[in-house]
Design a protein around this motif. Structure first.
Motif, short mmCIF file in Angstrom:
data_model
loop_
_atom_site.label_atom_id
_atom_site.label_comp_id
_atom_site.label_asym_id
_atom_site.label_seq_id
_atom_site.Cartn_x
_atom_site.Cartn_y
_atom_site.Cartn_z
N ASP A 80 1.77 -1.26 2.81
CA ASP A 80 1.45 -0.17 1.98
C ASP A 80 2.41 0.97 1.88
OD1 ASP A 80 -2.24 -0.23 3.27
OD2 ASP A 80 -0.96 -1.45 1.58
N LYS A 208 -8.43 -0.82 -3.61
CA LYS A 208 -8.58 -0.08 -2.38
C LYS A 208 -9.55 0.81 -2.31
CE LYS A 208 -3.68 -0.36 -0.98
NZ LYS A 208 -2.31 0.26 -0.69
N ASP A 213 -10.81 1.88 1.37
CA ASP A 213 -9.68 2.26 2.50
C ASP A 213 -9.41 3.62 3.03
OD1 ASP A 213 -6.45 2.84 2.50
OD2 ASP A 213 -6.64 0.70 2.77
#
Length: 702
Positions: A80, A208, A213
């Protein structure tokens, strides 16, 4: 001109052959370290190919990017937030459907990516056919058939890396069901309308956000766009909840992931029907049999320990003699003074005490690595899982616990394989109950002094087994009182049996040996110097002068040695170490220990190897006696009561491992407070059980 660098993130589930793939890049330069802020091992490979420098970063094996295990967190964090050019996703060709679960998550990152269909030679043996061209079309990423073991497809893979680097990134072909795609599109449109600036694609951000997330939510929380985004997300989630009849977002995306992997598998993989059992299945019928499995494992481990201690003793004697010779030569060259003492008795003796046990550790790790590379260790973990769960431990705990019989330092490192944090911490707390190789000289000394030669082997076996059993009961107590948690389901990949890769074994053993020397050597060396100082100061010059005059007037050599030992004993008794022993003597007197035994135990906190030499000094025999010295055995036998000896052995079995292991424990546990808890737990347990052992032995002997 310098070559351009292509940075590759090597990603795959456990047991897909990533390490073997790295090794098959024959001329690669390997760099080993740790990922920033964590203890997970980081390996980087650098190789030159077609005017490029290819840097491959081997990320920890992860089944998913769910942040469940430490390995998954490290892999997800790197993918990421770090800079890289291409993801190289390694898959096991013989288990493609399960491996595609991780691939589907990687596709969501929308990065340049290559798929290596590894272990292709094994897939062919099992009559598995994979249409890699069709799979490439489905995934939108090139798929290359490889075999790291046979070096098949390696050049083609390197060529594809160059080609992928030089070409434009194609859009990802990961698609979800219509309802999810609809919500992704809505979020992308909002980000586009607001002209939101980001290095990631809008689609990647949308996925995401829908997966909830935490990192992306923290990023958006302070952004002005968050007000518009929050209301849109609420509508999107309500739509998903109604459609999928659940409010568990993780379940929704897991279903999508399984559906994608299953679809890709059935469209590209064919396997001929084989009625007869595979070789792996035939082996498993015997090795993980409910009746024969455990005895076979115990027999193999018994054989490994026999090799560890029997073969390990041969180089140990040579190493011991080598360092003793260096110490003597140093003192001859520099003379009997403080400089020669600190170099000989401090530095050289400290280094020697570490290297002395290196052969045992190398042999033990060789055996464990051999069993791991064949695929056997995974099966034993599965076999022992039910038994271990009765004591609150996990099936995977057995690997670090077994390693603890060699040395606690690598054993603590081996606990990284446990997914659940509480399972890992519980295992870390129990490892010390497994008697490490450094405690063996203490056992040999006391067993030799108080038991006959015929029973010595049985008593040693009893000591080791008793420590392990105590550890299991301690685990049960800690699980109930401290590490309360529901039992995690035991999910472990059971790879096919393979011929051992000695290149991989060498890589594993050499790395572990170097880590042992580097970490243990540093701490034990420092501890040896500290103990040398504490046992040599303060000086008592007037007393030394009186003794030196007596030594000069001594009639024979025997009287000189006696006076020298008396002086050594006086200096030690009145040193900083002696003061500590006298101060703590009341704490240990209920266990039958005098101040000398107390000091020996306290020096053992630095390194268990030092206990025997400390006892040697304390009983006025000089520093050169070892656990097999008849004079030391006689002194121990004559000066320590039998009940006190039993109590001493029990305490040594349980209390805190050496300083080196304690420092590694802190790193693996993640906080200094756990070392305080471990000290309190092991010391109090050792004190209570030694007290019981002392009084029961006294009662029986009377």
């Amino acid at each position: 001109m310098k070559n351009k660098i292509i940075k590759i993130a090597l990603v795959g589930q456990p047991n897909v052959g990533k390490s073997m793939l790295i090794n098959s890049l024959s001329n690669a330069k390997l760099k080993v370290g740790n990922f920033s802020g964590v203890t997970v091992t980081k390996e980087e490979v650098f190789l030159e190919y077609k005017n490029y420098t290819i840097q491959i970063i081997d990320l920890p094996g992860a089944y998913s990017l769910n942040n469940y295990t430490l390995e998954e967190k490290v892999t997800k964090e790197f993918l990421d937030n770090s800079s890289y050019d291409i993801i190289l996703n390694v898959l096991d060709s013989t288990n493609l459907q399960r491996n595609l679960l991780l691939t589907s998550e990687l596709l969501a990152l929308d990065k340049k990516m290559i798929i290596a269909l590894n272990m292709w030679d094994e897939a062919q043996k099992e009559s598995i056919s994979i249409d890699e061209i069709q799979l490439s079309k489905i995934l939108g990423k090139p798929c290359i058939k490889t075999s790291a073991a046979k070096k098949i497809g390696i050049i083609k893979l390197l060529d594809e890396i160059i080609s992928k680097y030089e070409s434009e990134k194609l859009p990802s072909k990961l698609f979800f069901s219509d309802v999810i795609e609809e919500e992704i599109e809505k979020i992308c449109e909002l980000l586009k309308d607001c002209n939101y600036k980001t290095k990631d694609s809008f689609r990647q951000i949308a996925i995401k956000l829908l997966k909830e997330d935490k990192t992306i939510y923290k990023l958006f929380h302070d952004e002005p766009i968050w007000i518009k985004l929050q209301s849109l997300l609420n509508e999107s989630f309500n739509h998903l909840y109604i459609h999928f009849e659940t409010k568990n977002i993780e379940d929704i995306f897991n279903d999508e992931k399984f559906a994608f992997a299953k679809g890709a598998f059935f469209e590209t993989v064919k396997q001929k029907n084989i009625d007869k059992k595979t070789l792996t299945e035939r082996f498993d019928d015997i090795l993980i049999h409910k009746f024969f499995g455990l005895p076979i494992f115990l027999f193999l481990m018994w054989g490994l320990f026999q090799l560890t201690f029997e073969i390990g003793n041969i180089p140990m004697d040579l190493i011991d003699a080598f360092f003793a010779n260096i110490i003597n030569n140093t003192k001859e060259i520099l003379g009997e003074n403080q400089l020669s003492s600190i170099i000989g008795d401090g530095i050289i003796a400290g280094v020697g005490s570490v290297i002395l046990f290196l052969p045992n550790i190398v042999i033990l790790f060789f055996g464990i690595a051999l069993l791991e590379t064949t695929g056997y260790m995974s099966r034993v973990a599965f076999l022992l899982d039910g038994f271990f769960h009765k004591f609150g431990l996990h099936g995977k705990s057995f690997i670090p616990l077994v390693t603890g019989f060699g040395c606690s330092v690598p054993a603590y490192m081996a606990a990284r394989t446990l997914k659940n944090e509480k399972d890992r911490l519980l295992t870390l707390f129990i490892i010390g109950f497994m008697s490490c190789g450094a405690r063996l000289p203490i056992y040999v000394l006391f067993v030799g002094a108080f038991f006959s030669e015929q029973n010595a082997g049985n008593i040693l076996f009893l000591i080791y087994i008793s420590g392990a059993i105590l550890g299991l009961f301690a685990a049960k107590i800690l699980k109930i009182i401290v590490f309360k948690s529901e039992d995690e389901p035991f999910v472990m990949e059971m790879p096919k049996y393979r011929v051992p890769s000695f290149k991989l074994i060498w890589h594993t053993v050499s790395n572990q040996a170097m880590m042992y020397l580097k970490k243990a050597g540093t701490y034990i060396l420092a501890a040896s110097l500290l103990i040398w100082f504490a046992s040599n100061y303060p000086k008592h010059l007037e007393i030394e002068e009186i003794y030196n005059q007596k030594i000069e007037l001594a009639i024979n050599e025997e009287e000189k040695i006696k006076l020298q030992n008396e002086l050594s004993l006086y200096n030690l008794e009145n040193s900083f170490l002696g003061y500590v022993g006298k101060f703590t003597e009341p704490l240990f007197s209920p266990l039958g220990f005098d101040w000398k035994m107390s000091v020996a135990l306290e020096t053992g906190l630095a390194a268990k190897e030092i206990v025997v030499s400390t006892l040697s000094i304390l009983y006025g025999l000089g520093e050169n006696s070892d656990e097999s010295s008849n004079s030391l055995i006689e002194k121990i036998k004559n000066n320590i009561p039998f009940a006190s000896a039993i109590s001493f052995i029990v305490f040594v079995m349980i209390y805190l491992p050496c300083l080196a292991a304690s420092m590694v424990f802190v790193k693996e546990a993640g906080n200094w407070k756990y070392l305080v808890y471990l000290f309190i737990f092991t010391t109090s347990t050792a004190w209570i059980l030694s007290f019981i052992a002392y009084n029961i032995t006294k009662l029986v002997m009377s």
